[in-house]
Design an enzyme around this catalytic site. Structure first.
Site, short mmCIF file in Angstrom:
data_model
loop_
_atom_site.label_atom_id
_atom_site.label_comp_id
_atom_site.label_asym_id
_atom_site.label_seq_id
_atom_site.Cartn_x
_atom_site.Cartn_y
_atom_site.Cartn_z
N ASP A 1 -17.65 7.83 -86.55
CA ASP A 1 -17.93 8.26 -87.93
C ASP A 1 -18.40 9.71 -87.94
O ASP A 1 -18.43 10.35 -88.98
CB ASP A 1 -18.95 7.34 -88.62
CG ASP A 1 -20.14 6.96 -87.79
OD1 ASP A 1 -20.10 7.12 -86.55
OD2 ASP A 1 -21.14 6.50 -88.37
N HIS B 1 -25.94 10.51 -92.42
CA HIS B 1 -25.51 9.58 -93.48
C HIS B 1 -26.49 9.69 -94.65
O HIS B 1 -27.70 9.67 -94.45
CB HIS B 1 -25.54 8.13 -93.00
CG HIS B 1 -24.57 7.82 -91.90
ND1 HIS B 1 -23.21 7.81 -92.09
CD2 HIS B 1 -24.78 7.48 -90.60
CE1 HIS B 1 -22.62 7.49 -90.94
NE2 HIS B 1 -23.55 7.28 -90.03
N HIS C 1 -23.42 13.33 -81.60
CA HIS C 1 -23.21 11.89 -81.37
C HIS C 1 -21.72 11.63 -81.38
O HIS C 1 -21.00 12.13 -82.25
CB HIS C 1 -23.93 11.13 -82.49
CG HIS C 1 -23.83 9.65 -82.43
ND1 HIS C 1 -23.60 8.93 -81.29
CD2 HIS C 1 -23.96 8.71 -83.43
CE1 HIS C 1 -23.59 7.63 -81.57
NE2 HIS C 1 -23.81 7.47 -82.86
N ASP D 1 -27.92 10.00 -86.60
CA ASP D 1 -28.06 8.70 -87.26
C ASP D 1 -29.49 8.42 -87.73
O ASP D 1 -29.70 7.62 -88.65
CB ASP D 1 -27.64 7.58 -86.31
CG ASP D 1 -26.14 7.35 -86.29
OD1 ASP D 1 -25.48 7.68 -87.28
OD2 ASP D 1 -25.63 6.83 -85.27
N TYR E 1 -30.67 0.42 -93.60
CA TYR E 1 -30.06 1.12 -92.47
C TYR E 1 -30.89 0.92 -91.20
O TYR E 1 -30.37 0.60 -90.13
CB TYR E 1 -29.96 2.62 -92.80
CG TYR E 1 -29.21 3.42 -91.78
CD1 TYR E 1 -27.84 3.62 -91.90
CD2 TYR E 1 -29.86 3.98 -90.69
CE1 TYR E 1 -27.15 4.34 -90.95
CE2 TYR E 1 -29.18 4.71 -89.74
CZ TYR E 1 -27.82 4.89 -89.88
OH TYR E 1 -27.13 5.60 -88.94
N GLU F 1 -20.08 8.68 -81.78
CA GLU F 1 -19.50 7.57 -82.54
C GLU F 1 -18.55 8.16 -83.58
O GLU F 1 -18.79 9.23 -84.16
CB GLU F 1 -20.58 6.71 -83.20
CG GLU F 1 -19.97 5.41 -83.73
CD GLU F 1 -20.96 4.32 -84.09
OE1 GLU F 1 -22.17 4.58 -84.12
OE2 GLU F 1 -20.49 3.19 -84.35
N HIS G 1 -28.47 6.75 -81.80
CA HIS G 1 -28.12 5.36 -81.84
C HIS G 1 -27.36 4.91 -80.60
O HIS G 1 -27.28 3.71 -80.29
CB HIS G 1 -27.30 5.19 -83.14
CG HIS G 1 -26.47 3.99 -83.30
ND1 HIS G 1 -25.17 4.00 -83.74
CD2 HIS G 1 -26.77 2.68 -83.10
CE1 HIS G 1 -24.69 2.81 -83.81
NE2 HIS G 1 -25.63 1.97 -83.45
N HIS H 1 -19.25 -2.49 -89.49
CA HIS H 1 -19.49 -3.34 -88.33
C HIS H 1 -20.34 -4.56 -88.68
O HIS H 1 -21.32 -4.87 -87.99
CB HIS H 1 -20.14 -2.55 -87.19
CG HIS H 1 -19.41 -1.29 -86.85
ND1 HIS H 1 -19.96 -0.25 -86.15
CD2 HIS H 1 -18.13 -0.91 -87.10
CE1 HIS H 1 -19.10 0.72 -86.00
NE2 HIS H 1 -17.98 0.35 -86.57
FE1 FEO Z 1 -23.91 5.81 -84.51
FE2 FEO Z 1 -23.31 7.00 -87.73
O1 FEO Z 1 -22.94 6.53 -85.94
#
Ligand code: FEO
Length: 402
Positions: free
Chosen positions: A86, A228, A82, A167, A195, A84, A148, A28
């Site tokens: 990913d 992550h 979460h 996240d 990050y 999102e 996030h 992004h």
């Molecule tokens: Fe808010 Fe790693 O996604």
């Protein structure tokens, strides 16, 4: 894929079963030069629980890692911290394939999953602070809205003292190492800062409150397992301390000079400004946009005291690369900076004023009126640039001694 991919033990009951995305180079607008991982975790309880999933394209890798440990059909609960994609992209296919008894999420998570996948899958809502005993283990859910997304939450496994932090506390860093103690500390610190700057910086006030709340809840995980990058299993307080520092963004004697140039005039101005900044005691980071990515600019600003932005005027506007970076930085809302604008021009000269307006919108205090020079800077013009650098340095020094 079975056979090639294995689970990695994290604690007595927890295994990493995520996927490594070695090739990701853009998230992004954030340059992820070192790739990333999508971390999913298996809790070996009765029933077996999967915490988060992975990006859709990596579903088979995750299932193969699960299969290295248990029959994937034994996964009966899935916790979605979460929505999102990913972390949830593989979820619909995994649910269709494994038919778990329960998918658990926060209230906002349930809504977000429904809006992403337009499915009929029932999702059981867990409340903020709720504790569940499962197979003799205890799970606690803590909502972390906007860290996030509105739906985000942490899950804590009490017995192993593992915090699944989604996240938060993560980084985009692919690699064969699963733990931060297997990575050079300067590398993981750099990627964690990047990050934070590019994903979490605008949420700093919420993260500050979250850290206070974590203290009140006496959450003191032995292991922080983000979604992550590598897992913090040794001294997890180090990353928490860094977050506490980054939420404040206390000014530092460091100036970031961002600029682009058409015929090297604005670049020469940037160099002269840098001389003035350095003379005033600043560590100077020149970031010519022909070779610097906007997300690296954001990272440098996380621990800085000043932002100086230079642009030629092109068609009465800010040069496109500079406008791009300003738009990106505005969204990230860096704090506690002083600033200034500069640039060369041929006739209109609007760019400096336009940049100053944007810096004010970003609540960056202008240390001095910007410098704009027509065509090619002469000695007098370069002297004015050096003086601008000195004025900005003086403003940072004043803030730091206040
Ligand atoms: Fe808010 Fe790693 O996604």
């Amino acid at each position: 894929m079975s056979g090639a991919f294995e689970a990695v033990k994290v604690s007595e009951h927890v295994y990493w079963v995520g996927a490594i995305d070695w090739a990701l180079r853009d998230f992004h607008g954030y340059a992820t030069q070192r790739g990333t991982t999508y971390n999913a975790y298996l809790i070996l309880a009765d029933p077996v629980i999967l915490v988060d999933t992975v990006k859709a394209a990596f579903k088979d890798e995750m299932l193969a890692r699960i299969a290295s440990l248990v029959d994937p059909a034994k996964v009966r609960w899935i916790i979605s911290n979460h929505s999102e994609m990913d972390h949830s992209g593989a979820l619909p296919d995994v649910v269709a394939q494994l038919r778990p008894e329960k998918v658990l999420a926060s209230k906002q998570g349930r809504e977000a999953l429904a809006r992403h996948f337009h499915w009929q899958q029932p999702v059981e809502v867990v409340a903020d602070g709720q504790e569940i005993e499962v197979g003799g283990l205890h799970l606690r859910f803590i909502e972390t809205p906007m860290v996030h997304w509105p739906d985000s939450m942490f899950t804590m496994l009490a017995e192993d003292e593992v915090l699944f932090s989604n996240d938060a506390f993560g980084m985009h860093l692919a690699g064969s190492a699963r733990f931060t103690d297997q990575v050079p500390p300067e590398l993981w610190r750099e990627e964690a800062a990047k990050y934070y700057a590019n994903i979490l910086m605008p949420l700093s006030s919420l993260i500050e409150k979250l850290l206070v709340r974590a203290g009140e809840l006496k959450l003191s995980p032995r292991i922080i397992a983000p979604d992550h990058g590598p897992i913090h299993r040794r001294r997890p307080e180090n990353i928490v301390r860094l977050y506490a520092q980054w939420t404040q963004q206390a000014p530092q004697r460091k100036a970031v000079v961002v600029h682009d140039t058409m015929w090297q005039s604005t670049a020469r101005m940037a160099r002269a400004i840098g001389e003035g900044l350095a003379a005033g005691g600043m560590e100077v980071h020149q970031m010519p946009l022909a070779g610097s990515h906007r997300s690296d600019v954001a990272t440098e600003l996380l621990e800085a005291g000043a932002l100086l932005v230079g642009s030629p005027t092109m068609n009465n506007q800010i040069f496109p690369t500079v406008a791009d970076t300003l738009t990106y930085l505005k969204g990230l809302r860096p704090k506690n900076l002083v600033g200034a604008a500069f640039g060369s021009y041929g006739w209109g000269g609007q760019a400096v004023g336009l940049i100053e307006a944007q810096l004010k919108e970003m609540k960056i205090d202008l240390a001095a009126e910007g410098v704009k020079l027509q065509y090619v800077p002469d000695d007098e013009g370069l002297k004015r640039c050096r003086e601008l650098g000195e004025k900005v340095a003086a403003a940072v020094n004043e803030r730091m001694s206040a």
